[in-house]
Design a protein around this motif. Sequence first.
Motif, mmCIF file in Angstrom:
data_model
loop_
_atom_site.group_PDB
_atom_site.id
_atom_site.type_symbol
_atom_site.label_atom_id
_atom_site.label_comp_id
_atom_site.label_asym_id
_atom_site.label_seq_id
_atom_site.Cartn_x
_atom_site.Cartn_y
_atom_site.Cartn_z
ATOM 1 N N THR A 142 -18.157 45.123 -32.094
ATOM 2 C CA THR A 142 -17.449 44.207 -32.986
ATOM 3 C C THR A 142 -18.002 42.793 -32.934
ATOM 4 O O THR A 142 -17.687 41.971 -33.800
ATOM 5 C CB THR A 142 -15.950 44.171 -32.639
ATOM 6 O OG1 THR A 142 -15.799 43.832 -31.248
ATOM 7 C CG2 THR A 142 -15.300 45.523 -32.899
ATOM 8 N N CYS A 146 -8.795 53.229 -29.791
ATOM 9 C CA CYS A 146 -8.821 53.129 -31.247
ATOM 10 C C CYS A 146 -7.939 51.967 -31.669
ATOM 11 O O CYS A 146 -7.499 51.171 -30.834
ATOM 12 C CB CYS A 146 -8.379 54.438 -31.893
ATOM 13 S SG CYS A 146 -6.649 54.875 -31.571
ATOM 14 N N ASN A 163 -14.433 53.358 -29.866
ATOM 15 C CA ASN A 163 -13.606 53.992 -30.896
ATOM 16 C C ASN A 163 -14.430 55.071 -31.576
ATOM 17 O O ASN A 163 -15.390 54.772 -32.295
ATOM 18 C CB ASN A 163 -13.128 52.958 -31.914
ATOM 19 C CG ASN A 163 -12.320 53.580 -33.040
ATOM 20 O OD1 ASN A 163 -11.847 54.711 -32.927
ATOM 21 N ND2 ASN A 163 -12.169 52.860 -34.135
ATOM 22 N N ASP A 196 -8.594 52.916 -38.352
ATOM 23 C CA ASP A 196 -9.580 53.033 -37.291
ATOM 24 C C ASP A 196 -11.002 52.687 -37.749
ATOM 25 O O ASP A 196 -11.956 52.890 -37.003
ATOM 26 C CB ASP A 196 -9.560 54.450 -36.704
ATOM 27 C CG ASP A 196 -8.366 54.665 -35.786
ATOM 28 O OD1 ASP A 196 -7.910 53.690 -35.168
ATOM 29 O OD2 ASP A 196 -7.885 55.814 -35.690
ATOM 30 N N PHE A 226 -14.358 50.444 -38.817
ATOM 31 C CA PHE A 226 -15.039 49.362 -38.104
ATOM 32 C C PHE A 226 -14.529 47.979 -38.514
ATOM 33 O O PHE A 226 -14.295 47.129 -37.636
ATOM 34 C CB PHE A 226 -16.553 49.471 -38.308
ATOM 35 C CG PHE A 226 -17.330 48.478 -37.485
ATOM 36 C CD1 PHE A 226 -17.415 48.604 -36.104
ATOM 37 C CD2 PHE A 226 -17.981 47.413 -38.086
ATOM 38 C CE1 PHE A 226 -18.130 47.686 -35.342
ATOM 39 C CE2 PHE A 226 -18.694 46.493 -37.337
ATOM 40 C CZ PHE A 226 -18.770 46.635 -35.958
ATOM 41 N N MET A 242 -11.576 47.298 -36.600
ATOM 42 C CA MET A 242 -11.925 47.038 -35.201
ATOM 43 C C MET A 242 -12.271 45.567 -35.008
ATOM 44 O O MET A 242 -11.811 44.921 -34.059
ATOM 45 C CB MET A 242 -13.111 47.911 -34.771
ATOM 46 C CG MET A 242 -12.837 49.394 -34.663
ATOM 47 S SD MET A 242 -14.367 50.352 -34.362
ATOM 48 C CE MET A 242 -14.963 49.638 -32.818
ATOM 49 N N HIS A 245 -18.368 51.137 -31.682
ATOM 50 C CA HIS A 245 -17.999 52.092 -32.733
ATOM 51 C C HIS A 245 -18.910 53.316 -32.663
ATOM 52 O O HIS A 245 -20.125 53.216 -32.831
ATOM 53 C CB HIS A 245 -18.137 51.427 -34.106
ATOM 54 C CG HIS A 245 -17.583 52.255 -35.224
ATOM 55 N ND1 HIS A 245 -18.075 52.206 -36.509
ATOM 56 C CD2 HIS A 245 -16.564 53.170 -35.256
ATOM 57 C CE1 HIS A 245 -17.385 53.038 -37.285
ATOM 58 N NE2 HIS A 245 -16.467 53.633 -36.543
ATOM 59 N N GLU A 302 -19.400 56.102 -34.715
ATOM 60 C CA GLU A 302 -19.104 56.698 -36.025
ATOM 61 C C GLU A 302 -19.474 58.172 -36.092
ATOM 62 O O GLU A 302 -18.768 58.973 -36.707
ATOM 63 C CB GLU A 302 -19.834 55.929 -37.127
ATOM 64 C CG GLU A 302 -19.512 56.413 -38.535
ATOM 65 C CD GLU A 302 -20.154 55.568 -39.617
ATOM 66 O OE1 GLU A 302 -19.777 55.727 -40.795
ATOM 67 O OE2 GLU A 302 -21.025 54.745 -39.283
#
Length: 199
Positions: A25, A47, A78, A88, A90, A93, A108, A110
């Motif tokens: 982040t 999360c 997450n 949830d 990005f 986040m 993240h 993904e």
Amino acid sequence: MTSADRNSFTLQIGAAAPPFRLPATDAKTYSLDNFKDARVLVVFFTCNHCPYVTESDEVTRQTADRFASQGVVFVGINSNSANTYDEDSFPHMVERMSRHSFPWIYLHDETQDVARAYGALRTPHFYVFDEQRCLIYTGREVDNPRNTSRMKTNDLANALEDHFAGRSLREPVTNPIGCNVKWDGRDAHWMPAEACDLV
């Protein structure tokens, strides 16, 4: 034979920390090597939306702050699919970290590949690695993450205390308590067939 002996899905005590390379982040990308100077690395799957996470985040903050001076670094990941819960995603986040300024890196996952590599079961699910990055603890942080005013034990703090005291961990494996990881393309309550309780 315990469930932990049967569970090939989740990392076993003594296993090496699986590598990762994920965006955070703070607009940086982090790999496992970025944390090589940490005396202990706490990787936890978390999360934005899960009430077990949101109601226990402040206890996690306190635990992270308490052990920071001893070289313990916390890394949150997450892995939840934003297709299951948009909250949830990005961008959410980033917003959440901006609002709360938690004392950990928030990554993240993904593709969910890292969640699979670690065998993350729930949010939150904690993994503690020693200086050699061998797993010494896995499971929950506290016994009542959804209502921490009623919690009776902080198993994560106990594990860190035991480790730094040079004694055997009183409970190296506990069951994580929380919502299951939200796997992409699956029902919100789906879990891999090989996933099971750790104890």
